[in-house]
Scaffold this active site. Structure first.
Site, PDB file in Angstrom:
ATOM      1  N   SER A 126       4.994   0.746   3.065  1.00 29.80           N
ATOM      2  CA  SER A 126       5.988   1.008   2.027  1.00 29.80           C
ATOM      3  C   SER A 126       7.337   1.261   2.670  1.00 29.80           C
ATOM      4  CB  SER A 126       5.587   2.230   1.196  1.00 29.80           C
ATOM      5  OG  SER A 126       6.650   2.645   0.361  1.00 29.80           O
ATOM      6  N   TYR A 141       2.513  10.467  -0.288  1.00 31.61           N
ATOM      7  CA  TYR A 141       2.267   9.018  -0.276  1.00 31.61           C
ATOM      8  C   TYR A 141       2.901   8.383   0.956  1.00 31.61           C
ATOM      9  CZ  TYR A 141       2.669   4.114  -1.748  1.00 31.61           C
ATOM     10  OH  TYR A 141       2.624   2.752  -1.793  1.00 31.61           O
TER      11      TYR A 141
END
Length: 255
Positions: A148, A161
């Site tokens: 990400s 996350y």
């Protein structure tokens, strides 16, 4: 179609979103694709049907990630499905795409249970999936881990996350060195804000706001990320390993 002909791929979390786009693209390029799902069998079947309607070959495999025995269950299901269709259970391409999120929970409010869940799905499961799949990998295989852009810019509401995605990048780096003697490449791909079927993308004002973060002033499409993954899965990417590929549409360039 054709540059992945004769290859077999496993894409985790491919019943929808970016994972579905990756599975469809790999199928279009000629690979037999194992479409993994956790609970939504109907969505996984839709992905299989999309691949088959495009002239490709696919089958669905189920395994709930983030619980004990998840990697064993997934790889066993893959082996059974691949053997049924090809007579063998060799693996050429593994895409670790499945993930869980904390849904924008402020750092002060993240519970130990939430923290453990995202790490179990996003970091622990991919490690043991790779470990369990290693005996199946053919020479020249590809492991592609979906990271990400959040590992490169701060969003405190996504800290847990982002930490899991940092772990994924370390998995890629170290396994790249470990598996190079077998000709297996291991890389990370980092999407930015990408249209993935979540309700927020149905709100024009929200989409416009998110688009401003990209150098192109638009949100990404799942197919944009799938194209990067397809390149890494191909022979053209044979000299790339241990790399972090920015697929954020220029989000990391700054405003």
């Amino acid at each position: 179609m054709g540059n992945l002909a004769g290859k077999t791929a496993l894409v985790t979390g491919s019943s929808r979103g970016i994972g579905r786009a990756i599975a469809v693209r790999l199928g279009r390029d000629g690979a037999l694709v194992a479409v993994h799902f956790g609970e939504n069998e109907a969505a996984a079947k839709e992905t299989v049907e999309l691949i088959e309607s495009d002239g490709g070959k696919a089958f669905a495999v189920q395994a709930v990630l983030g619980i004990p025995g998840d990697a064993h269950e997934l790889i066993q299901a893959f082996q059974n499905g691949a053997k049924e269709r090809t007579g063998e259970s060799g693996l050429d391409i593994l895409v670790n795409n499945a993930g869980a999120t904390t849904l924008g929970t402020p750092p002060e409010e993240i519970t130990p249970e939430e923290f453990d869940r995202v790490f179990a799905v996003n970091a622990r499961a991919p490690f043991f999936i790779v470990q369990r799949a290693l005996p199946l990998f053919r020479t020249g295989g590809r492991i592609i881990n979906i990271s990400s852009g959040l590992t490169r810019f701060a969003n405190p509401d996504q800290v847990a996350y982002a930490m899991t995605k940092g772990a994924i990048e370390q998995l890629s780096l170290h396994f790249a060195r470990h598996l190079a003697p077998r000709g297996i490449t291991v890389n990370s791909v980092a999407p930015g804000i990408t249209r993935n079927g979540q309700p927020v993308f149905d709100i024009p004002e929200a989409v416009e706001q998110m688009a401003q973060l990209s150098a192109f002033k638009q949100v990404g499409e799942a197919e944009d990320v799938a194209s990067v993954v397809a390149f890494l899965a191909s022979d053209d990417a044979r000299w790339i390993t241990g790399a972090f590929l920015d697929a954020t549409g220029g989000t990391l360039l700054g405003g």
